[in-house]
Enzyme design. Structure first.
Site, PDB file in Angstrom:
ATOM      1  N   LYS A 156      93.408   2.263  25.925  1.00  0.00           N
ATOM      2  CA  LYS A 156      92.282   2.750  25.113  1.00  0.00           C
ATOM      3  C   LYS A 156      91.382   3.649  25.953  1.00  0.00           C
ATOM      4  O   LYS A 156      91.009   3.283  27.071  1.00  0.00           O
ATOM      5  CB  LYS A 156      91.474   1.550  24.597  1.00  0.00           C
ATOM      6  CG  LYS A 156      90.215   1.899  23.816  1.00  0.00           C
ATOM      7  CD  LYS A 156      89.643   0.664  23.135  1.00  0.00           C
ATOM      8  CE  LYS A 156      88.410   0.968  22.309  1.00  0.00           C
ATOM      9  NZ  LYS A 156      87.188   1.015  23.098  1.00  0.00           N
ATOM     10  N   THR A 186      91.233  -1.147  28.272  1.00  0.00           N
ATOM     11  CA  THR A 186      90.242  -0.065  28.198  1.00  0.00           C
ATOM     12  C   THR A 186      90.125   0.649  29.541  1.00  0.00           C
ATOM     13  O   THR A 186      89.895   0.021  30.571  1.00  0.00           O
ATOM     14  CB  THR A 186      88.884  -0.637  27.745  1.00  0.00           C
ATOM     15  OG1 THR A 186      89.076  -1.235  26.468  1.00  0.00           O
ATOM     16  CG2 THR A 186      87.826   0.449  27.638  1.00  0.00           C
ATOM     17  N   SER A 196      86.049   6.486  17.451  1.00  0.00           N
ATOM     18  CA  SER A 196      84.888   7.267  17.890  1.00  0.00           C
ATOM     19  C   SER A 196      84.449   8.218  16.786  1.00  0.00           C
ATOM     20  O   SER A 196      84.870   9.372  16.716  1.00  0.00           O
ATOM     21  CB  SER A 196      85.153   8.031  19.193  1.00  0.00           C
ATOM     22  OG  SER A 196      85.364   7.103  20.256  1.00  0.00           O
ATOM     23  N   GLN A 213      91.352  -7.247  24.014  1.00  0.00           N
ATOM     24  CA  GLN A 213      90.990  -6.072  24.822  1.00  0.00           C
ATOM     25  C   GLN A 213      90.648  -6.512  26.232  1.00  0.00           C
ATOM     26  O   GLN A 213      89.818  -7.412  26.446  1.00  0.00           O
ATOM     27  CB  GLN A 213      89.781  -5.355  24.183  1.00  0.00           C
ATOM     28  CG  GLN A 213      89.271  -4.177  25.002  1.00  0.00           C
ATOM     29  CD  GLN A 213      88.147  -4.565  25.949  1.00  0.00           C
ATOM     30  OE1 GLN A 213      87.346  -5.450  25.633  1.00  0.00           O
ATOM     31  NE2 GLN A 213      88.078  -3.921  27.096  1.00  0.00           N
ATOM     32  N   TYR A 219      89.024  -5.648  29.842  1.00  0.00           N
ATOM     33  CA  TYR A 219      88.363  -4.911  30.920  1.00  0.00           C
ATOM     34  C   TYR A 219      89.030  -5.448  32.171  1.00  0.00           C
ATOM     35  O   TYR A 219      88.894  -6.627  32.501  1.00  0.00           O
ATOM     36  CB  TYR A 219      86.854  -5.194  30.926  1.00  0.00           C
ATOM     37  CG  TYR A 219      86.074  -4.381  29.917  1.00  0.00           C
ATOM     38  CD1 TYR A 219      86.341  -3.019  29.743  1.00  0.00           C
ATOM     39  CD2 TYR A 219      85.067  -4.951  29.155  1.00  0.00           C
ATOM     40  CE1 TYR A 219      85.619  -2.268  28.826  1.00  0.00           C
ATOM     41  CE2 TYR A 219      84.338  -4.208  28.239  1.00  0.00           C
ATOM     42  CZ  TYR A 219      84.628  -2.860  28.085  1.00  0.00           C
ATOM     43  OH  TYR A 219      83.909  -2.119  27.188  1.00  0.00           O
ATOM     44  N   GLY A 255      84.271   0.809  14.645  1.00  0.00           N
ATOM     45  CA  GLY A 255      83.367   0.282  15.662  1.00  0.00           C
ATOM     46  C   GLY A 255      82.004  -0.091  15.108  1.00  0.00           C
ATOM     47  O   GLY A 255      81.834  -1.077  14.385  1.00  0.00           O
ATOM     48  N   ARG A 256      81.005   0.740  15.410  1.00  0.00           N
ATOM     49  CA  ARG A 256      79.601   0.378  15.122  1.00  0.00           C
ATOM     50  C   ARG A 256      79.334  -0.109  13.690  1.00  0.00           C
ATOM     51  O   ARG A 256      78.565  -1.062  13.520  1.00  0.00           O
ATOM     52  CB  ARG A 256      78.700   1.574  15.437  1.00  0.00           C
ATOM     53  CG  ARG A 256      78.527   1.805  16.941  1.00  0.00           C
ATOM     54  CD  ARG A 256      77.699   3.053  17.139  1.00  0.00           C
ATOM     55  NE  ARG A 256      77.285   3.261  18.503  1.00  0.00           N
ATOM     56  CZ  ARG A 256      77.696   4.310  19.240  1.00  0.00           C
ATOM     57  NH1 ARG A 256      78.538   5.197  18.757  1.00  0.00           N
ATOM     58  NH2 ARG A 256      77.252   4.454  20.484  1.00  0.00           N
ATOM     59  N   HIS A 305      84.955   5.934  23.539  1.00  0.00           N
ATOM     60  CA  HIS A 305      84.061   4.776  23.553  1.00  0.00           C
ATOM     61  C   HIS A 305      82.808   5.067  22.717  1.00  0.00           C
ATOM     62  O   HIS A 305      81.711   4.601  23.024  1.00  0.00           O
ATOM     63  CB  HIS A 305      83.677   4.432  24.996  1.00  0.00           C
ATOM     64  CG  HIS A 305      83.482   2.975  25.275  1.00  0.00           C
ATOM     65  ND1 HIS A 305      84.393   2.221  25.968  1.00  0.00           N
ATOM     66  CD2 HIS A 305      82.466   2.115  24.977  1.00  0.00           C
ATOM     67  CE1 HIS A 305      83.944   0.969  26.100  1.00  0.00           C
ATOM     68  NE2 HIS A 305      82.776   0.887  25.496  1.00  0.00           N
ATOM     69  N   SER A 320      86.912  -8.374  22.322  1.00  0.00           N
ATOM     70  CA  SER A 320      86.513  -7.805  23.602  1.00  0.00           C
ATOM     71  C   SER A 320      86.572  -8.851  24.720  1.00  0.00           C
ATOM     72  O   SER A 320      86.252 -10.026  24.497  1.00  0.00           O
ATOM     73  CB  SER A 320      85.079  -7.286  23.478  1.00  0.00           C
ATOM     74  OG  SER A 320      84.531  -7.048  24.752  1.00  0.00           O
ATOM     75  N   TYR A 325      71.200  -1.353  21.877  1.00  0.00           N
ATOM     76  CA  TYR A 325      72.448  -1.542  22.618  1.00  0.00           C
ATOM     77  C   TYR A 325      73.640  -1.050  21.800  1.00  0.00           C
ATOM     78  O   TYR A 325      74.556  -0.411  22.336  1.00  0.00           O
ATOM     79  CB  TYR A 325      72.640  -3.019  23.007  1.00  0.00           C
ATOM     80  CG  TYR A 325      73.900  -3.195  23.819  1.00  0.00           C
ATOM     81  CD1 TYR A 325      73.966  -2.732  25.135  1.00  0.00           C
ATOM     82  CD2 TYR A 325      75.050  -3.745  23.261  1.00  0.00           C
ATOM     83  CE1 TYR A 325      75.137  -2.834  25.876  1.00  0.00           C
ATOM     84  CE2 TYR A 325      76.220  -3.854  23.997  1.00  0.00           C
ATOM     85  CZ  TYR A 325      76.258  -3.395  25.294  1.00  0.00           C
ATOM     86  OH  TYR A 325      77.428  -3.476  26.016  1.00  0.00           O
TER      87      TYR A 325
HETATM   88  C1  LIG Z   1      77.915  -2.230  21.054  1.00  0.00           C
HETATM   89  C2  LIG Z   1      79.281  -1.764  21.459  1.00  0.00           C
HETATM   90  C3  LIG Z   1      80.034  -2.550  22.321  1.00  0.00           C
HETATM   91  C4  LIG Z   1      81.315  -2.150  22.679  1.00  0.00           C
HETATM   92  N1  LIG Z   1      82.063  -2.964  23.474  1.00  0.00           N
HETATM   93  C5  LIG Z   1      83.323  -2.595  23.804  1.00  0.00           C
HETATM   94  C6  LIG Z   1      84.140  -3.465  24.575  1.00  0.00           C
HETATM   95  O1  LIG Z   1      83.736  -4.556  24.924  1.00  0.00           O
HETATM   96  N2  LIG Z   1      85.381  -3.036  24.890  1.00  0.00           N
HETATM   97  C7  LIG Z   1      85.865  -1.820  24.494  1.00  0.00           C
HETATM   98  O2  LIG Z   1      87.000  -1.461  24.813  1.00  0.00           O
HETATM   99  N3  LIG Z   1      85.107  -0.997  23.737  1.00  0.00           N
HETATM  100  C8  LIG Z   1      83.870  -1.359  23.373  1.00  0.00           C
HETATM  101  N4  LIG Z   1      83.120  -0.538  22.590  1.00  0.00           N
HETATM  102  C9  LIG Z   1      83.700   0.720  22.092  1.00  0.00           C
HETATM  103  C10 LIG Z   1      84.409   0.490  20.755  1.00  0.00           C
HETATM  104  O3  LIG Z   1      85.580  -0.266  20.919  1.00  0.00           O
HETATM  105  C11 LIG Z   1      84.797   1.837  20.105  1.00  0.00           C
HETATM  106  O4  LIG Z   1      85.560   2.594  21.010  1.00  0.00           O
HETATM  107  C12 LIG Z   1      83.557   2.639  19.684  1.00  0.00           C
HETATM  108  O5  LIG Z   1      82.630   1.787  19.041  1.00  0.00           O
HETATM  109  C13 LIG Z   1      83.946   3.771  18.759  1.00  0.00           C
HETATM  110  O6  LIG Z   1      82.835   4.565  18.462  1.00  0.00           O
HETATM  111  P1  LIG Z   1      82.031   4.450  17.066  1.00  0.00           P
HETATM  112  O7  LIG Z   1      81.624   3.026  16.910  1.00  0.00           O
HETATM  113  O8  LIG Z   1      80.868   5.362  17.228  1.00  0.00           O
HETATM  114  O9  LIG Z   1      82.977   4.889  15.976  1.00  0.00           O
HETATM  115  C14 LIG Z   1      81.843  -0.924  22.198  1.00  0.00           C
HETATM  116  C15 LIG Z   1      81.075  -0.144  21.328  1.00  0.00           C
HETATM  117  C16 LIG Z   1      79.821  -0.560  20.953  1.00  0.00           C
HETATM  118  C17 LIG Z   1      79.051   0.284  19.965  1.00  0.00           C
END
Ligand SMILES: Cc1cc2nc3c(=O)[nH]c(=O)nc-3n(C[C@H](O)[C@H](O)[C@H](O)COP(=O)(O)O)c2cc1C
Length: 409
Positions: free
Chosen positions: A280, A198, A336, A170, A172, A358-359, A304, A147, A65
């Site tokens: 975003k 977002t 990203s 954040q 949604y 992020g990740r 994202h 989130s 995930y």
């Molecule tokens: C597991 C996961 C869950 C995410 N959940 C959200 C979220 O709830 N809301 C949101 O705006 N972005 C979410 N994102 C996107 C992150 O905020 C961010 O834009 C993204 O992780 C950036 O890419 P990178 O992690 O590869 O650098 C999520 C990303 C991942 C990996």
């Protein structure tokens, strides 16, 4: 605890921090000193190795995930390639003995140009979930973005961070206006300063890693904590969540995000949120201009993490033109593909005022709880500060596109 003086557009601000350390590069010494006592870091100090380690140690559903992407993963690869194509040209003899990585974001001083990106359902990575990640951020003085799809209600995360810690919420944007209003009121009441809306996830993309495992946490009622605890959401259910959780999940899936929204809906946000608002998921210069025209305070240039549109442009490839077009009108943030300290330097040089991580922090959490998140953040920022200094820069404001060259030029 310490005090930190930082220049802002309104003069110097004395910023109280409860940071564990003031100099990010100190982490290097900490690690070597602990080595004298016979210990080495529990997690890699090359953050690009975290994903493979998480895949080895954690369950395939949750790791899939987090690591998974839209379609064949082209956009995620494009994100990395876009950053890799820029290369730093280090400069010499520029007195980098006094350094300060602090910046101002939305009128608040922060000790580094970094915030934690919103990542939903963190309980699939570790039972300590969002409170652990948020505490790690707060201890280092960094903003944490919670989130909408967190596995912990926003009030509990706020309490875990403590008073004075910088937290962003954040959104949604749901179809239900009452739930939207209620979310914004709850976020405000629990001390979230900045709203991050977002725009790229009105629908969940086609994500083969999750589809192949038939794994999605939300249908199991994970990542719905803000909704299930919300009075407006609960009022719209025929039976209480506890009596019919499946009906609650079905209702959630119909209302969590509203694909009919347009630019004309943005005034609703200003009516119900008096703090800074950040959009975003911006990738086109015209959308960035519209955000500025609509009176937004910031944007996150982001796709994202490649999780929504397969075959999209690498996020860093869109950053320079957007920063040139609107950088003087709103705060441009970037995410990203940020994995290492040099990535942060590159994003700032290309015009971002700060980046979202992020990740990597989600893997840190999965592998070692709050300590893992702390390790990831301190590693990234130590590497960032050292890369800045060794490239001839003492402050983020000194960076410009001239710090970089295209690898293919
Ligand atoms: C597991 C996961 C869950 C995410 N959940 C959200 C979220 O709830 N809301 C949101 O705006 N972005 C979410 N994102 C996107 C992150 O905020 C961010 O834009 C993204 O992780 C950036 O890419 P990178 O992690 O590869 O650098 C999520 C990303 C991942 C990996």
């Amino acid at each position: 605890m310490g005090f930190h003086l930082i220049q802002t557009s309104e003069g110097p601000i004395e910023h109280m921090t409860n940071r564990d350390n003031d100099d990010w590069h100190d982490y290097q010494f900490d690690i070597y000193l602990k080595g004298m006592a016979g210990t080495v870091p529990r997690l890699p100090t090359d953050l690009t190795r975290l994903e493979a380690l998480a895949a080895q140690r954690l369950a395939p559903g949750p790791v899939g995930y987090v690591a998974g992407n839209a379609g064949s993963g082209r956009t995620d690869r494009a994100n990395r390639n876009a950053l890799d194509r820029w290369q730093i040209v280090p400069r010499m003899l520029r007195d980098v003995s006094e350094r300060d990585m602090g910046v101002e974001l939305f009128g608040r001083a922060v000790p580094a140009p970094l915030a934690l990106a919103p990542i939903g359902v963190l309980s699939i990575m570790h039972p300590d979930a969002e409170p652990a990640a948020a505490r790690a951020a707060a201890r280092l003085g960094l903003p944490f973005t919670l989130s909408s799809a967190s596995s912990t209600p926003m009030e509990e995360v706020a309490e875990a961070m403590g008073a004075g810690a910088e937290r962003w919420f954040q959104l949604y944007w749901p179809t239900d206006r009452e739930v939207t209003r209620s979310f914004l009121a709850r976020a405000k009441a629990s001390g979230y300063s900045t709203l991050v809306v977002t725009l790229d996830t009105w629908l969940l993309a086609w994500r083969p890693t999750d589809l192949d495992q038939a794994y999605i946490p939300f249908l199991r009622g994970i990542g719905t904590a803000n909704y299930f605890s919300d009075p407006a959401f609960r009022a719209s259910l025929a039976k209480p969540v506890e009596e019919d959780p499946q009906a609650a999940v079905r209702h959630w899936s119909r209302m969590f995000s509203d694909p009919s929204k347009t630019w004309d809906d943005l005034p609703f946000l200003h009516e119900h949120w008096d703090g800074p608002i950040v959009l975003k998921g911006i990738q086109h210069v015209d959308d960035a201009r519209r955000a500025a025209d609509a009176g937004m305070d910031g944007i996150v240039v982001s796709n994202h993490g490649g999780r929504q549109v397969n075959g999209a442009v690498g996020a860093a490839d869109t950053l320079p033109a957007i920063a040139r077009a609107v950088g003087d009108r709103l705060t441009v943030l970037f995410d990203s593909g940020i994995r290492t300290g040099d990535d942060v330097l590159k994003a700032l040089a290309l015009g971002a005022s700060g980046v979202l991580l992020g990740r990597p922090y989600a893997y840190g959490l999965g592998l070692d709880g709050q300590a893992g998140v702390t390790h990831v953040l301190r590693t990234l920022l130590a590497e960032f500060e050292l890369t800045m200094a060794l490239s001839g820069y003492s402050r983020p404001a000194e960076l410009s596109p001239g710090a970089l060259v295209r690898a293919d030029s």
